[in-house]
Write an enzyme that holds these catalytic residues in place. Structure first.
Site, PDB file in Angstrom:
ATOM      1  N   LYS A  54       0.841  -1.200   0.000  1.00  0.00           N
ATOM      2  CA  LYS A  54       0.000   0.000   0.000  1.00  0.00           C
ATOM      3  C   LYS A  54       0.877   1.252   0.000  1.00  0.00           C
ATOM      4  O   LYS A  54       0.637   2.202  -0.739  1.00  0.00           O
ATOM      5  CB  LYS A  54      -0.920  -0.002   1.237  1.00  0.00           C
ATOM      6  CG  LYS A  54      -2.040  -1.036   1.161  1.00  0.00           C
ATOM      7  CD  LYS A  54      -2.829  -1.175   2.464  1.00  0.00           C
ATOM      8  CE  LYS A  54      -3.929  -2.219   2.316  1.00  0.00           C
ATOM      9  NZ  LYS A  54      -4.784  -2.380   3.495  1.00  0.00           N
ATOM     10  N   GLN A  98      -4.265  -1.278   9.899  1.00  0.00           N
ATOM     11  CA  GLN A  98      -4.431  -2.564   9.217  1.00  0.00           C
ATOM     12  C   GLN A  98      -5.128  -3.574  10.120  1.00  0.00           C
ATOM     13  O   GLN A  98      -4.791  -3.727  11.289  1.00  0.00           O
ATOM     14  CB  GLN A  98      -3.053  -3.089   8.768  1.00  0.00           C
ATOM     15  CG  GLN A  98      -3.086  -4.354   7.935  1.00  0.00           C
ATOM     16  CD  GLN A  98      -3.745  -4.184   6.563  1.00  0.00           C
ATOM     17  OE1 GLN A  98      -3.858  -3.083   6.040  1.00  0.00           O
ATOM     18  NE2 GLN A  98      -4.206  -5.281   6.000  1.00  0.00           N
ATOM     19  N   ASP A 121     -10.240   4.272   4.926  1.00  0.00           N
ATOM     20  CA  ASP A 121     -10.838   2.937   4.794  1.00  0.00           C
ATOM     21  C   ASP A 121     -12.362   3.000   4.684  1.00  0.00           C
ATOM     22  O   ASP A 121     -12.995   2.011   4.302  1.00  0.00           O
ATOM     23  CB  ASP A 121     -10.499   2.083   6.030  1.00  0.00           C
ATOM     24  CG  ASP A 121      -9.253   1.239   5.837  1.00  0.00           C
ATOM     25  OD1 ASP A 121      -9.078   0.707   4.727  1.00  0.00           O
ATOM     26  OD2 ASP A 121      -8.480   1.100   6.806  1.00  0.00           O
TER      27      ASP A 121
HETATM   28  N1  GUN Z   1      -7.447  -5.887   6.196  1.00  0.00           N
HETATM   29  C1  GUN Z   1      -7.876  -6.466   5.052  1.00  0.00           C
HETATM   30  N2  GUN Z   1      -8.344  -5.549   4.182  1.00  0.00           N
HETATM   31  C2  GUN Z   1      -8.203  -4.342   4.787  1.00  0.00           C
HETATM   32  C3  GUN Z   1      -8.518  -3.015   4.397  1.00  0.00           C
HETATM   33  O1  GUN Z   1      -9.030  -2.729   3.299  1.00  0.00           O
HETATM   34  N3  GUN Z   1      -8.209  -2.048   5.313  1.00  0.00           N
HETATM   35  C4  GUN Z   1      -7.666  -2.323   6.532  1.00  0.00           C
HETATM   36  N4  GUN Z   1      -7.418  -1.305   7.343  1.00  0.00           N
HETATM   37  N5  GUN Z   1      -7.373  -3.544   6.926  1.00  0.00           N
HETATM   38  C5  GUN Z   1      -7.644  -4.553   6.046  1.00  0.00           C
END
Ligand code: GUN
Length: 283
Positions: A54, A98, A121
């Site tokens: 990311k 995350q 998010d």
């Molecule tokens: N864990 C799996 N997918 C995501 C996501 O899109 N955002 C976050 N913060 N954690 C995740």
């Protein structure tokens, strides 16, 4: 029939190129570079890998990133305190914590601690509520937004389609169902307690598999010509596979490769949400 591929890698690159141009123009005009702050709690190798990717995508378009790593034993209060610091930090455009988090952490307290303006998010109830009600101004969660974008770019008709989402998580299943509903699909959400899953999937013009269970959806469960989106990243023998069994590409009309389908789109949507978050704060 061999399914047409919904190429997430190529689509994501186009989206990233577009944002890179916009970020470049802002910086050339003397505006600050957007910045994405990420937080990982504990030692989860998959989370570390995802967050690294990311950040790499963010940097590729000229968005700065900073990475916060907290030990597994971090308390909810300590994590909320760090989120408060990042909320107040003028240089931070977006905050991503995350998931999954260690089980002792109160996820609700964490999610509501993020300033909705910096919520890249779309997990804060304020943003999630706007999306649920189909109102403008919310933040679309990254994976669901990426799925819709892939279907649109592939020429899949969403309006009036029978869409089946397998999985009901707050990160993927639930918000994907809401976005499909907003686009006038007729949506069914299936999950681990669904009886006779095949009876639902066989009628799906659009099937989103987000159960996290390898080989759950076999080719006999697919409606011929359907658009099949394979979201999950299951690790089997150190290889990433989704929820689909072998031969689905022989029945489906469209199919996302996995890897190379939804994953790159999730990251591209995160980068887009970060850029949009910066714009919200500093137009
Ligand atoms: N864990 C799996 N997918 C995501 C996501 O899109 N955002 C976050 N913060 N954690 C995740």
């Amino acid at each position: 029939m061999t399914a047409r591929l919904l190429d997430g890698k190529a689509a994501a690159q186009q989206i990233l190129d577009d944002i890179a141009t916009k970020v470049g123009a802002r910086v050339a005009a003397g505006k600050p570079r957007p910045k994405l702050a990420t937080i990982i709690v504990g030692e989860n190798p998959a989370s570390a890998l995802y967050v690294r990717s990311k950040q790499k995508n963010a940097r590729q378009v000229g968005i700065d990133s900073e990475d916060h790593r907290l030990p597994t034993e971090t308390s909810t209060e300590q994590l909320v305190e760090l989120i408060g610091v990042l909320n107040r930090d003028e240089s931070v455009s977006g905050i991503l914590i995350q998931q999954p988090l260690p089980t002792h952490i109160d996820l609700f307290q964490v999610v509501i601690a993020v300033d909705p303006v910096k919520d890249v998010d779309g997990f804060h109830p304020f943003n999630a509520g706007l999306v649920a009600q189909g109102l403008p101004g919310g933040v679309q969660p990254c994976t669901p937004a990426g799925i819709i974008e892939l279907l649109d770019r592939g020429g899949v008709r969403i309006e009036g389609a029978s869409a089946v989402v397998v999985g009901r998580s707050n990160i993927v299943g639930k918000p994907t169902a809401l976005l499909l509903l907003k686009r006038s699909a007729t949506v069914t959400v299936c999950h681990t307690r669904t009886k006779n899953l095949a009876a639902f999937t066989k009628n799906a013009d659009i099937l989103v598999a987000a159960a996290g269970k390898a080989n759950l959806i076999t080719k006999d469960m697919i409606k011929p010509g359907a658009a099949v989106v394979d979201v999950s990243a299951n690790r089997v023998d150190n290889t990433q596979i989704g929820d689909l069994g072998p031969g689905v590409e022989e029945v489906a009309g469209w199919l996302t490769p996995n890897p190379g389908g939804v994953g790159p789109m999730t990251r591209a949507m995160l980068v887009r949400n970060t850029y949009d978050a910066e714009l919200r704060r500093r137009p």
